[in-house]
Enzyme design. Structure first.
Site, PDB file in Angstrom:
ATOM      1  N   TYR A  92       0.838  -1.201   0.000  1.00 18.77           N
ATOM      2  CA  TYR A  92       0.000   0.000   0.000  1.00 18.77           C
ATOM      3  C   TYR A  92       0.870   1.247   0.000  1.00 18.77           C
ATOM      4  O   TYR A  92       2.067   1.194   0.294  1.00 18.77           O
ATOM      5  CB  TYR A  92      -0.950   0.012   1.214  1.00 18.77           C
ATOM      6  N   CYS A  93       0.233   2.377  -0.347  1.00 21.66           N
ATOM      7  CA  CYS A  93       0.882   3.688  -0.278  1.00 21.66           C
ATOM      8  C   CYS A  93      -0.132   4.671   0.292  1.00 21.66           C
ATOM      9  O   CYS A  93      -1.012   4.274   1.059  1.00 21.66           O
ATOM     10  CB  CYS A  93       1.396   4.118  -1.659  1.00 21.66           C
ATOM     11  N   ARG A  94      -0.057   5.922  -0.082  1.00 22.61           N
ATOM     12  CA  ARG A  94      -1.011   6.909   0.443  1.00 22.61           C
ATOM     13  C   ARG A  94      -2.366   6.803  -0.242  1.00 22.61           C
ATOM     14  O   ARG A  94      -3.390   6.698   0.400  1.00 22.61           O
ATOM     15  CB  ARG A  94      -0.460   8.337   0.285  1.00 22.61           C
TER      16      ARG A  94
END
Length: 129
Positions: A92-94
């Protein structure tokens, strides 16, 4: 004039076929919403949770047990080699843009990947700092 029409028709048909083929290709990883992502990382006997944001973003708060490997870091390809290819990766990221790039690279390197569509901003679960 007639041969020109036929060649245009062939060009159209070939273009249509190529579009259909390219649209049907599998992306190689599962992209899921926050609810499914939470269920996957909770149910999995063993899973590697990878946050691909910058170290500063990671330090502001991340999913419990996540490791930080910045997808934009110059050593990303080297860092992912430290992951176990036998264990699925949850990435995941932002917002989901960088994690999709990372998921592509992970899949191309032989990992089984689930990606959090919508990123940590869509996450409803626990965050640790």
């Amino acid at each position: 004039p007639e041969s020109k029409t036929i060649s245009h028709l062939y060009a159209y048909i070939i273009t249509a076929i190529l579009m259909l083929v390219s649209c049907s290709q599998k992306i190689g990883y599962n992209s899921v919403d926050a609810g499914k992502f939470a269920a996957i990382i909770q149910k999995a006997n063993k899973i590697q949770v990878v946050d691909v944001r910058t170290p500063d973003e990671f330090n502001e708060g991340h999913l419990p047990g996540a490791v930080n490997i910045d997808v934009n870091g110059t050593d990303f390809a080297e860092q992912i080699k430290k992951l176990d290819k036998k264990v699925p990766v949850a990435v995941y990221c932002r917002s989901g843009r960088r994690s999709k790039l990372a998921a592509d690279q992970l899949v191309n390197s032989g990992y089984t990947v689930t990606e959090l569509d919508g990123g940590i901003i869509s996450w409803q679960g626990e965050i640790e700092k």
